[in-house]
Design an enzyme around this catalytic site. Structure first.
Site, short mmCIF file in Angstrom:
data_model
loop_
_atom_site.label_atom_id
_atom_site.label_comp_id
_atom_site.label_asym_id
_atom_site.label_seq_id
_atom_site.Cartn_x
_atom_site.Cartn_y
_atom_site.Cartn_z
N SER A 63 -17.64 12.32 3.64
CA SER A 63 -18.28 11.17 4.28
C SER A 63 -17.59 9.90 3.81
CB SER A 63 -19.76 11.12 3.91
OG SER A 63 -20.37 9.98 4.47
N LYS A 86 -24.00 18.05 3.70
CA LYS A 86 -23.39 17.15 4.69
C LYS A 86 -24.14 17.23 6.02
CE LYS A 86 -20.27 14.62 6.82
NZ LYS A 86 -20.39 13.20 6.87
N GLU A 131 -28.63 10.41 8.97
CA GLU A 131 -27.85 9.28 9.50
C GLU A 131 -28.06 9.11 11.00
OE1 GLU A 131 -23.23 7.74 9.40
OE2 GLU A 131 -23.63 9.87 9.13
#
Length: 182
Positions: free
Chosen positions: A96, A164, A171
């Site tokens: 990221s 992730k 997100e």
């Protein structure tokens, strides 16, 4: 750094900088020092499958393949099992950019046996992005972890891409909420 690419034009561009581009995966693997570590960042699915199989065909016991893409964590577990039978280590590293990515580098969520994470990758400094000029978060000056260095060992193989996946879900959920609010 040494790279390989299916298309010659990007490789020629890389050669103008400090990089070295190889024409084939075999040539790329031969260029690496033993024990070799190959980091791949290709789209999840068939491109990752094909790249790992191709790399593994030229690697030897003790070598390491790191998948820094967005692979499905259950595929990581399967791949690690297949490679373990050949003595090749597998590491999944969800990558990221983070909010400070442009200044500080990327953030890694690593899934691997701890030994693969620290020893087999030619030292744990491979994971460290460092602090740059950004001060530590107030109240976290005495941290013992590694997140402030740009990486976190999340658990066994598959854990990095699992974390992730959760990161992306949060997100994108927040982005959707903002979009709906506006």
């Amino acid at each position: 750094m040494s790279f390989t690419d299916r298309l010659p034009a990007p490789g020629e561009e890389l050669k103008k900088g400090r990089s070295d581009c190889r024409r084939s995966v075999e040539e790329f693997v031969q260029k690496l020092s033993k024990p070799r570590t190959a980091w791949i960042m290709v789209p999840a699915g068939e491109p990752t499958e094909e790249t790992i199989k191709n790399l593994a065909s030229f690697m030897e016991p003790g070598d390491v393949i790191i998948d820094g893409g967005n692979s499905y964590y259950k595929d990581d577990v399967r791949r690690a099992g297949d490679l373990k039978a050949r003595g090749i280590h597998f590491v999944d590293a969800g990558t990221s950019g983070g909010v400070w990515g442009i200044d500080r580098g990327y953030c890694l969520m690593v899934g691997a046996r701890l030994m693969s994470c620290s020893d087999s990758t030619q030292s744990s400094t491979a994971w460290r992005q460092g602090l740059a000029n950004i001060p530590l978060t107030p109240g976290r000056e005495n941290t013992r972890g590694t997140a402030h260095l740009g990486y976190l060992h999340c658990g066994p193989v598959g854990a990095g891409h699992f974390v992730k996946m959760v990161h992306n879900g949060i997100e994108y959920g927040i982005m959707q909420a903002y979009a709906e609010g506006f």
